[in-house]
Structures are given as structure tokens and as C-alpha cells.
Design a protein around this motif. Sequence first.
Motif, short mmCIF file in Angstrom:
data_model
loop_
_atom_site.label_atom_id
_atom_site.label_comp_id
_atom_site.label_asym_id
_atom_site.label_seq_id
_atom_site.Cartn_x
_atom_site.Cartn_y
_atom_site.Cartn_z
N TYR A 35 -6.54 -9.14 16.23
CA TYR A 35 -7.30 -8.99 14.94
C TYR A 35 -7.96 -7.52 14.81
CZ TYR A 35 -10.88 -10.11 11.61
OH TYR A 35 -11.85 -10.21 10.28
N ASN A 36 -8.36 -7.27 16.04
CA ASN A 36 -9.00 -5.50 15.83
C ASN A 36 -8.08 -4.68 15.07
OD1 ASN A 36 -11.38 -6.38 17.09
ND2 ASN A 36 -10.70 -5.72 18.88
N TYR A 37 -6.60 -4.97 15.24
CA TYR A 37 -5.68 -3.94 14.72
C TYR A 37 -5.65 -4.09 13.12
CZ TYR A 37 -0.84 -2.34 13.42
OH TYR A 37 0.24 -1.92 12.89
N PHE A 38 -5.89 -5.33 12.61
CA PHE A 38 -6.04 -5.47 11.05
C PHE A 38 -7.37 -4.85 10.67
CE2 PHE A 38 -8.10 -8.21 7.76
CZ PHE A 38 -7.09 -7.67 6.58
N GLN A 39 -8.37 -4.88 11.42
CA GLN A 39 -9.57 -4.11 11.14
C GLN A 39 -9.40 -2.68 11.08
OE1 GLN A 39 -12.21 -5.62 9.69
NE2 GLN A 39 -11.11 -7.59 9.83
N CYS A 40 -8.66 -2.32 12.07
CA CYS A 40 -8.29 -0.86 12.34
C CYS A 40 -7.50 -0.11 10.90
CB CYS A 40 -7.91 -0.53 13.77
SG CYS A 40 -7.55 1.19 13.96
N LEU A 41 -6.63 -1.08 10.57
CA LEU A 41 -5.76 -0.59 9.43
C LEU A 41 -6.72 -0.63 8.29
CD1 LEU A 41 -2.52 -2.56 10.23
CD2 LEU A 41 -2.72 -0.14 10.30
N LYS A 42 -7.75 -1.08 7.99
CA LYS A 42 -8.48 -1.22 7.02
C LYS A 42 -9.56 0.10 6.98
CE LYS A 42 -10.48 -5.02 5.75
NZ LYS A 42 -11.42 -6.27 5.65
N THR A 43 -9.80 0.70 8.14
CA THR A 43 -10.80 1.74 8.27
C THR A 43 -9.98 3.29 8.59
OG1 THR A 43 -11.17 1.10 10.54
CG2 THR A 43 -12.57 0.22 8.82
N SER A 44 -8.79 3.08 9.20
CA SER A 44 -8.25 4.20 9.83
C SER A 44 -6.98 4.55 9.11
CB SER A 44 -8.02 3.88 11.39
OG SER A 44 -7.39 5.13 11.65
N ASP A 45 -6.97 5.76 8.39
CA ASP A 45 -5.94 6.31 7.97
C ASP A 45 -4.73 6.72 8.89
OD1 ASP A 45 -6.94 6.30 5.31
OD2 ASP A 45 -8.08 8.12 5.39
N PHE A 46 -5.22 7.17 10.04
CA PHE A 46 -4.18 7.56 10.84
C PHE A 46 -3.26 6.38 11.22
CE2 PHE A 46 -2.84 7.47 15.35
CZ PHE A 46 -1.98 8.51 15.43
N TYR A 47 -3.75 5.18 11.73
CA TYR A 47 -2.92 4.04 11.98
C TYR A 47 -2.34 3.34 10.77
CZ TYR A 47 -4.43 3.56 16.70
OH TYR A 47 -4.98 3.98 18.03
N VAL A 48 -2.82 3.67 9.52
CA VAL A 48 -1.92 3.29 8.14
C VAL A 48 -0.77 4.30 8.26
CG1 VAL A 48 -1.98 3.25 5.81
CG2 VAL A 48 -4.06 2.24 6.90
N SER A 49 -1.02 5.52 8.39
CA SER A 49 0.01 6.46 8.19
C SER A 49 0.94 6.20 9.37
CB SER A 49 -0.61 7.77 8.42
OG SER A 49 0.57 8.68 8.29
N PHE A 50 0.62 6.04 10.73
CA PHE A 50 1.71 5.57 11.82
C PHE A 50 2.55 4.57 11.31
CE2 PHE A 50 3.07 4.24 15.83
CZ PHE A 50 3.13 5.23 16.63
N ARG A 51 1.73 3.40 11.04
CA ARG A 51 2.69 1.98 10.78
C ARG A 51 3.41 2.28 9.60
NH1 ARG A 51 2.30 -2.68 7.48
NH2 ARG A 51 2.99 -4.53 8.97
#
Length: 322
Positions: A35-51
Motif C-alpha cells: 500500500y505504501n507504493y501506491f501512496q508513494c506514487l501519489k507523492t513522488s515524481d521520481f517513482y512515477v517517472s520510473f514506473r
Amino acid sequence: MDKFDVEDPLTSLDGHQSDTISALFSSESDHMPSYNYFQCLKTSDFYVSFRQEAISLILQAQYSSNLDPYTQYLAVNYMDRFISWQEIPQGNPWIVRLLVIACISLAAKMKEIHFSFSDFQRDEGFMFDPPAIQRMELLVLDALNWRMRSITPFSFITFFVSLFQLKDPPLTQALKDRATNIIFQARNEINLLEFKPSIIGASALLLACHELFPLQFPSFETSVLSCEYVNEEKVMECFNEMQEMVNNEMSESIVDMVSSSSSMRTPVSVLDCHCSKSENEGTNSTMAATVTPENREIKRRKLKGFCNQSSTMKISQFQPCE
């Protein structure tokens, strides 16, 4: 080991035994990102870009390696689950490429299909040797606790369709096909990562029914929502998200049709339309790793391997050869 079937991960759904169905629903959370991954994607541009970059590369395998959509979906599942448990160091654009190759390789092995490392890496700026890829595979396997027979939304399609009691096989197949396409489309949506595979499968079928058989939709909806294994509120929430996704896709398709642009669309450009956050919102430019004619001329680099202690391996131990 039996050949893995994405639609039947437990390989024992004959007759839809109640104990098997119950096991399917009770185990699905083990095959989701944290669940932390979903929250991270909502707040981290780096992980959005990586994904975004990772999914773009996986989609490219359809063209370079003739990879089928189910194997791609499985690779995305492995990638999402891995990132949710493994910290990704920033500033190393080759990491996403090595992770993608490892996830595709594992998915291809599970599906017992051929995947050529060299064909896939042909146009990439980095070339990874087999030992480096194998060690990355071990790191992925360790992070996923070796749970590779992923329970996905496809695993629930047959069960939910059986609740509809359709008598016409062609109509049943049409419903399955449309729901399958919706699920493939939904893999890019960050907002849908919080829902369990069964919820996504049920919602995709309901949306397909709403499109294809609107008159029968109320009875189909009642059948799904009355199922003891599903959460009605979550199904409707997911259904609304999916409906918005499909409507947006249709609007974008209309714009594309009337557009005078003649540029060819690629998996990367298509994915840009689907992602909830764009690079214009401040994504890390180092993760884009766009291959240009100039950097294709750069001497391909190989990676040094992991250390031998696979149980303590971390991505940060990778160092490209100079």
C-alpha cells in the motif's frame, strides 16, 4: 511444474470448487504491491517517472521480442511488486532497463516462451550480460518471496462470468474479450493500483457489460455485488475510475483522429496519455533515458555483476563498467 496460466494461476479451477475459489480470493493480496507504493506514487515524481519508463520499455517488447500482452502484464506485476519493496537509488537510468529485462525474462520463463535478451537490448544505450541479468532476476525473486504464479484480474474473469449465466457462447466471449482489453488498459493507471485483482476483474466485466449489454447490466451488477467475496463499495469505486479512464481514452482517440499530425505513435507516446502524472509536472528527467541517434553511437556498456551474497543484494551494488 505446470505451465503457468495467467487466467488460472492455481491450475485447479475445474468445476469452480468453492475451496479453490476461496483460496484464490484469500491469496490475492500476496500478489499486490504494498500500500505504501501506491501512496508513494501519489507523492513522488521520481517513482512515477520510473514506473512510466519501465512500462514503456515493457510495451516495446511487443515489437522487439513479439511478446504477448499477458506476458507483458505479468512483467508489469513483477515490476510493481518489486519497486514497492525495494528502494530504488536515483541518478542511475540504467537500473530501470535492467529491472525491466529481468521482469520480462521471469515472466517469459513462467509462460514458457522464448525471450531474446539481445533482440530486446538491440536499440538500448546499455547492454547487460547474462550473469548480471540472472542476478537481477534473483533479486526480484527474493523481493517477491518467489511468488511468481501471480494472481491477477484475469484469474477472476471465468468465475465472475459464471455468475452472469449467459447462454450464448459468442456473447460470453465478447464480454470476456472486452473486459480483458479494459484490464490491459488499466495496468497504466496509478489510481487503480490500490484495488485488489478481484475488484479490478469484477469492475472490468461490469464495465464491459455496461457497454455491450446495457439492458442486462442491472441483473449482472446484482450478481457481482451480491457475491460473498467482493466489497460492493470497492467495486463501485473501481468501476467509476475505470469508466473515467475509458471515457478519457475515447476522447483522446477522437482528438487523434481529427488531428492533422502524421507522426507515428509509439508505446512511449501512448503511455504518456495514460499516466496520471506527466513529465511536465516535474518528473525526473534522468529517468526518461530517451535513446537518440547520438547516444546510440555511444559505446555500449556492460554491468558488473552483483556480489555473491544474493540474500543481501541491493540495487545500489550495481556499478556500470567504465
